[in-house]
Design an enzyme around this catalytic site. Structure first.
Site, PDB file in Angstrom:
ATOM      1  N   ASP A   6     -11.995  -6.647   6.176  1.00 44.79           N
ATOM      2  CA  ASP A   6     -13.270  -6.757   5.568  1.00 44.79           C
ATOM      3  C   ASP A   6     -14.230  -8.322   5.584  1.00 44.79           C
ATOM      4  O   ASP A   6     -15.247  -8.661   5.698  1.00 44.79           O
ATOM      5  CB  ASP A   6     -13.267  -6.668   4.106  1.00 44.79           C
ATOM      6  CG  ASP A   6     -13.130  -5.111   3.741  1.00 44.79           C
ATOM      7  OD1 ASP A   6     -12.695  -4.343   4.834  1.00 44.79           O
ATOM      8  OD2 ASP A   6     -13.358  -4.844   2.710  1.00 44.79           O
ATOM      9  N   TYR A  47       0.760  -1.132   0.150  1.00 45.04           N
ATOM     10  CA  TYR A  47      -0.029  -0.033  -0.058  1.00 45.04           C
ATOM     11  C   TYR A  47       0.820   1.235  -0.015  1.00 45.04           C
ATOM     12  O   TYR A  47       0.252   2.388  -0.074  1.00 45.04           O
ATOM     13  CB  TYR A  47      -0.922   0.116   1.153  1.00 45.04           C
ATOM     14  CG  TYR A  47      -2.438  -0.759   0.936  1.00 45.04           C
ATOM     15  CD1 TYR A  47      -2.276  -1.657   0.128  1.00 45.04           C
ATOM     16  CD2 TYR A  47      -3.437  -0.432   1.773  1.00 45.04           C
ATOM     17  CE1 TYR A  47      -3.549  -2.395  -0.100  1.00 45.04           C
ATOM     18  CE2 TYR A  47      -4.544  -1.126   1.557  1.00 45.04           C
ATOM     19  CZ  TYR A  47      -4.579  -2.109   0.537  1.00 45.04           C
ATOM     20  OH  TYR A  47      -6.014  -2.826   0.595  1.00 45.04           O
ATOM     21  N   ASP A  68      -3.149 -16.719   4.241  1.00 47.81           N
ATOM     22  CA  ASP A  68      -4.291 -17.600   3.409  1.00 47.81           C
ATOM     23  C   ASP A  68      -4.849 -18.504   4.446  1.00 47.81           C
ATOM     24  O   ASP A  68      -5.923 -18.663   4.458  1.00 47.81           O
ATOM     25  CB  ASP A  68      -3.468 -18.311   2.235  1.00 47.81           C
ATOM     26  CG  ASP A  68      -2.188 -18.998   2.471  1.00 47.81           C
ATOM     27  OD1 ASP A  68      -1.814 -18.887   3.728  1.00 47.81           O
ATOM     28  OD2 ASP A  68      -1.933 -19.558   1.638  1.00 47.81           O
ATOM     29  N   ASP A 104      -6.027  -5.091   5.808  1.00 42.31           N
ATOM     30  CA  ASP A 104      -7.279  -4.493   5.090  1.00 42.31           C
ATOM     31  C   ASP A 104      -8.299  -5.610   4.595  1.00 42.31           C
ATOM     32  O   ASP A 104      -9.244  -5.443   4.834  1.00 42.31           O
ATOM     33  CB  ASP A 104      -6.776  -3.772   3.718  1.00 42.31           C
ATOM     34  CG  ASP A 104      -7.817  -2.762   3.119  1.00 42.31           C
ATOM     35  OD1 ASP A 104      -8.978  -2.433   4.109  1.00 42.31           O
ATOM     36  OD2 ASP A 104      -7.780  -2.470   2.158  1.00 42.31           O
ATOM     37  N   LYS A 108       3.130 -14.346   5.514  1.00 42.16           N
ATOM     38  CA  LYS A 108       3.132 -14.838   4.390  1.00 42.16           C
ATOM     39  C   LYS A 108       4.781 -15.259   4.049  1.00 42.16           C
ATOM     40  O   LYS A 108       5.316 -15.078   2.955  1.00 42.16           O
ATOM     41  CB  LYS A 108       2.450 -14.365   3.178  1.00 42.16           C
ATOM     42  CG  LYS A 108       2.056 -15.305   2.101  1.00 42.16           C
ATOM     43  CD  LYS A 108       1.382 -16.698   2.546  1.00 42.16           C
ATOM     44  CE  LYS A 108       1.192 -17.718   1.277  1.00 42.16           C
ATOM     45  NZ  LYS A 108       0.829 -19.011   1.723  1.00 42.16           N
TER      46      LYS A 108
HETATM   47  N1  GGG Z   1     -13.218   4.633   5.465  1.00 44.01           N
HETATM   48  C1  GGG Z   1     -12.331   3.913   4.942  1.00 44.01           C
HETATM   49  C2  GGG Z   1     -12.365   3.950   3.323  1.00 44.01           C
HETATM   50  O1  GGG Z   1     -12.651   4.869   2.669  1.00 44.01           O
HETATM   51  N2  GGG Z   1     -11.728   2.755   2.737  1.00 44.01           N
HETATM   52  C3  GGG Z   1     -11.748   2.825   1.367  1.00 44.01           C
HETATM   53  C4  GGG Z   1     -10.336   1.947   0.832  1.00 44.01           C
HETATM   54  O2  GGG Z   1     -10.183   1.578  -0.102  1.00 44.01           O
HETATM   55  N3  GGG Z   1      -9.659   1.683   1.805  1.00 44.01           N
HETATM   56  C5  GGG Z   1      -8.073   1.053   1.692  1.00 44.01           C
HETATM   57  C6  GGG Z   1      -7.375   1.202   3.180  1.00 44.01           C
HETATM   58  O3  GGG Z   1      -8.226   1.254   4.212  1.00 44.01           O
HETATM   59  O4  GGG Z   1      -6.348   1.001   3.324  1.00 44.01           O
END
Ligand code: GGG
Length: 325
Positions: A226, A119, A198, A222, A166
């Site tokens: 989710d 990221y 994984d 991330d 990993k």
């Molecule tokens: N409020 C969190 C948000 O807008 N997430 C969208 C997203 O793509 N986030 C990537 C991350 O949390 O690094």
């Protein structure tokens, strides 16, 4: 009096931010709110989705509330997290009473590295058909997140600490993360286990109740958070804190949700619980507990938003929370 920067961002961020502000205005504390612009509409007008004036607001405020980002997340939320110097993204995933959760025993927290890994956005065009991405992992950043994670686990009396990685494939980068985890755990005198990302995804679906604090590299945190949202009733429920040494930014885990944006039906729970995390961060512990209780009571007794099987609007849910304060 504390100054709070509020940056709604895109999509449902515009709808859930007023909910958090209504709640913060209803509690026994005084704040100055300063609103910052960011998002696609700003990009269309100014050629940048995150103007310098908004960055400055986040830098100067005592804490920041952020709503949501969509396609421009890399240009909005990632730099904003950098502006507040955050290195840890704390994402609790809990199943709340009254919410129809796939895994009602879930109560765990991801402590996600927030500055590097894939990221960090170090991408390049080799040719029109070949692109590269460089994944940097440093000892310093790994130590910072692992120390924070073990400290967080200790403060919260965690029953189990899991370090996700990993390293069997990414031998050098995640290998370094694992090496530092061993050092830090020894320094803290704390037991922990390692989990391949994984396999951990599978175990989280099968037995989430066995996990407590999970320290993860950036992308894994991330994705896995989710996944955990899916176990507890959806993305509308997960708040988060982006914590730095001197500043912090709080945001729901969800994104801009273009499929429901503009309809006034988004669940503001994650945003309001993010405000509760902000309150705790600023030392308003009692008010933070009050807000959390009001949200949990509302989730249990109703009204409910559409994602949880009800038909309440964002505003109606927020009013119900405010009435309980
Ligand atoms: N409020 C969190 C948000 O807008 N997430 C969208 C997203 O793509 N986030 C990537 C991350 O949390 O690094």
């Amino acid at each position: 009096m504390h100054t709070i920067a509020t940056i709604p961002g895109d999509g449902i961020g515009q709808e859930v931010m007023p909910a958090a502000i209504d709640v913060l205005e209803a509690i026994d504390a005084e704040f100055e709110f300063v609103e910052g612009e960011a998002g696609e509409h700003v990009n269309d007008r100014e050629g940048t989705p995150l103007p310098e004036r908004t960055r400055e607001l986040a830098r100067d405020a005592d804490a920041t509330l952020f709503g949501a980002a969509g396609d421009l997340a890399a240009d909005i939320i990632l730099p904003l997290r950098g502006e507040v110097g955050s290195f840890a993204n704390v994402r609790p995933a809990r199943a709340y009473p009254g919410v129809d959760a796939v895994a009602p025993e879930t109560d765990l927290t991801f402590v996600r590295e927030n500055t590097q890994g894939v990221y960090a956005g170090i991408e390049a065009d080799v040719t029109a058909d070949t692109k590269t991405l460089t994944r940097v992992v440093t000892r310093e950043a790994s130590r910072k997140i692992l120390e924070y994670g073990f400290e967080y686990a200790r403060e919260h009396d965690a029953e189990r600490v899991t370090v996700a990685h990993k390293a069997n494939v990414m031998r050098k980068t995640d290998g370094l993360f694992v090496e530092v985890a061993e050092e830090v755990a020894a320094e803290y005198g704390m037991a922990y286990d390692e989990a391949l990302i994984d396999a951990l995804a599978m175990h989280l679906v099968a037995r989430p109740e066995e996990y407590d604090v999970i320290i993860t590299p950036n992308l894994a945190g991330d994705v896995l958070s989710d996944l955990a949202a899916g176990l507890v009733g959806g993305l509308g429920l997960l708040p988060s804190a982006n914590v730095g040494d001197d500043n912090a930014l709080f945001e729901p885990v969800h994104g801009s949700a273009p499929d429901i944006a503009g309809q006034g039906i988004a669940n503001p729970t994650a945003m309001i619980l993010s405000a509760s995390m902000l309150l705790e961060h600023l030392g308003y512990d009692e008010q933070a507990d009050d807000v959390e209780s009001a949200v949990l009571d509302t989730l249990e007794e109703g009204p409910r938003t559409a994602d949880l099987g009800g038909d309440a609007s964002t505003e109606a849910f927020t009013e119900a929370v405010v009435d309980r304060l």
